[in-house]
Design an enzyme around this catalytic site. Structure first.
Site, PDB file in Angstrom:
ATOM      1  N   SER A  91       0.789  -1.233   0.000  1.00 12.19           N
ATOM      2  CA  SER A  91       0.000   0.000   0.000  1.00 12.19           C
ATOM      3  C   SER A  91       0.820   1.282   0.000  1.00 12.19           C
ATOM      4  CB  SER A  91      -0.954   0.015   1.197  1.00 12.19           C
ATOM      5  OG  SER A  91      -2.110  -0.734   0.927  1.00 12.19           O
ATOM      6  N   LYS A  94       0.345   3.934  -2.690  1.00 11.35           N
ATOM      7  CA  LYS A  94      -0.622   5.044  -2.657  1.00 11.35           C
ATOM      8  C   LYS A  94       0.044   6.410  -2.547  1.00 11.35           C
ATOM      9  CE  LYS A  94      -4.469   2.323  -0.776  1.00 11.35           C
ATOM     10  NZ  LYS A  94      -3.827   1.025  -0.491  1.00 11.35           N
ATOM     11  N   SER A 290      -6.162   4.045   3.835  1.00  9.63           N
ATOM     12  CA  SER A 290      -5.579   3.091   2.889  1.00  9.63           C
ATOM     13  C   SER A 290      -6.686   2.492   2.018  1.00  9.63           C
ATOM     14  CB  SER A 290      -4.801   1.985   3.611  1.00  9.63           C
ATOM     15  OG  SER A 290      -3.899   1.370   2.724  1.00  9.63           O
TER      16      SER A 290
END
Length: 457
Positions: A91, A94, A290
């Protein structure tokens, strides 16, 4: 001063009012963090190495730990181990998504959802513009989101005496597969991902009100619609008074032809429009929660801004192009998606620290919005329960970072203020980790906590 990231405040208090049609210009984004103190003592490469290198051999980190540490003010690399090596980022991807969409669209950009007259009298075409936060009504998941009930009121007024007869869903803005390459088999059904379509409500969640109440307990997982665009169309049909058995199908909005068909608006005539929260807020929510679905939708906004197909492949290509436009090493990134769910993604730690430094050094204020949602150590988001033991406590309040986790993959990247007040960007990525998640995360926290506890000179 540490401020809890913006989206958290929206979970409490009165629900936000529906957005008005006439909007005042968005103000310039305000600084999220104090500017780097250029007068604070700068760590030395030897000092940083002495602080963190002994911690890189922790067994739970596995056989490959790639690291980069950079001074934000000068952009000088202070430490690198496998710094230029592509590593599965999870993640942490991102951060790249946030920076590229802010660069391509700007902090004030809003995503429209439109309704137009269909080919036959009474037919309403709901045209998805790619807003993943669109709500059905005031019980939506995302505070302040645009709402279908607002759009339905506009449509009824625009139709005048013509009764709605059917709803057609136009989600053609996003072509190609709805699931990302390299996603684990359980991603589409496990509650953390969804089918990525140009029209959806509440990030494709079936029960947004319950998902909002149980967010902390479920770590954000929720049951999602398999066909989010059709689900949104059915909700819209109900709001237009067509009932649960209304005919809802997929199609393409007709081009506006002008004129009229009797009392009915001509095919293609816009009947109403609502717009998303500004991009600065969407990025904030994506990073703080997230949110994988928002991430994939924002990548498609980068694609649209760079005349690429709004697909997984088009979004990846456009993000790569914007990375290069910003002067970052685009040869050190390979993307298959924008959320980090894909195991095909590879990003080097040094690209991440350069990107964070670029957003934080004050020369690109429009990019600083990525910091608003970054979790704060021992305080908020995915770091709220971390940095609370003696071995990591030095990082509490001093580390602000995005985390990433897949099976065998653990990552953390963000900002840390040293004991002497110097702001550093860091990235620690391991994609061959072994053992349980909690010990691996604590091993990462020990590394970043060591940067917070030293002057590193």
């Amino acid at each position: 001063m540490v401020v809890r990231p913006g989206p958290v405040a929206g979970w409490f208090g009165d629900p936000a009012a529906a957005p008005s049609i006439a909007r005042t210009p968005e103000p310039d984004p305000v600084p999220v963090l104090a500017g780097p103190d250029a007068t604070a003592p700068q760590p030395t490469p030897d000092g940083v190495r002495a602080a963190i290198e002994p911690l890189l051999g922790q067994a739970v980190l596995g056989s490959r730990v790639n690291v980069s540490v950079t001074d934000v003010t000068t952009g000088r690399s202070l430490y690198a181990r496998g710094g230029d090596d592509g590593t599965v980022p999870a993640s942490v991807t991102k951060l790249v998504t946030g920076v590229t969409v802010l660069a391509a669209r700007g902090p004030g950009h809003r995503i429209p959802t439109r309704a137009v007259a269909g080919a036959t009298p009474g037919e309403v075409v709901l045209v998805g513009g790619g807003d993943p936060t669109l709500a059905v009504n005031g019980d939506g998941f995302y505070p302040g989101a645009a709402r279908l009930d607002t759009l339905a009121k506009q449509v009824k007024q625009a139709l005048g005496g013509t009764a709605p007869t059917r709803v057609t869903v136009d989600s053609t803005l996003f072509p190609g597969p709805v699931h990302g390459p390299g996603w684990d088999d359980d991603i589409p059904t496990g509650g953390y991902g969804a089918s990525i379509t140009a029209l959806m409500t509440d990030g494709a969640r079936r029960d947004p009100a319950t998902a909002r109440r149980t967010f902390d307990d479920t770590n954000g997982a929720a049951v999602r619609f398999a066909q989010p665009d059709l689900a949104a169309g059915r909700a819209f049909a109900r709001l237009l008074g067509l009932g649960d058995d209304a005919r809802v199908g997929k199609g393409k909005a007709p081009a506006e032809a002008g004129g009229s068909t009797g009392a009915a608006p001509a095919p293609g005539t816009e009947l109403g429009k609502v717009e998303s929260l500004p991009m600065i807020r969407l990025v904030d929510i994506m990073i703080s929660d997230s949110d994988n679905v928002i991430a994939e939708a924002l990548a498609r906004q980068v694609a649209l801004a760079r005349n690429q197909p709004a697909s997984f492949a088009g979004g990846a290509a456009a993000m790569d192009a914007v990375v290069a436009e910003l002067g970052l090493p685009a040869d050190e990134i390979r993307l298959a998606d924008a959320s980090g769910l894909s195991r095909q993604n590879l990003i080097s730690p040094s690209l991440l620290t350069d990107l964070i430094a670029l957003a934080g050094n004050g020369r690109h204020p429009e990019l600083a919005a990525i910091f608003g949602g970054l979790p704060v150590a021992a305080w908020s988001g995915t770091l709220g329960g971390r940095y609370r033991v003696a071995a990591t406590r030095a990082g509490a309040g001093a580390v602000r970072a995005k985390t990433g986790t897949l099976t065998g993959v653990h990552s953390i990247a963000g900002l840390v203020t040293t004991a002497e007040g110097r702001l550093l960007s860091f990235a620690v990525l391991t994609d061959r980790a072994v053992g349980d998640t909690d010990p691996t995360r604590q091993a990462l926290d020990r590394i970043t906590g060591a940067l917070a506890s030293c002057g590193c000179r």
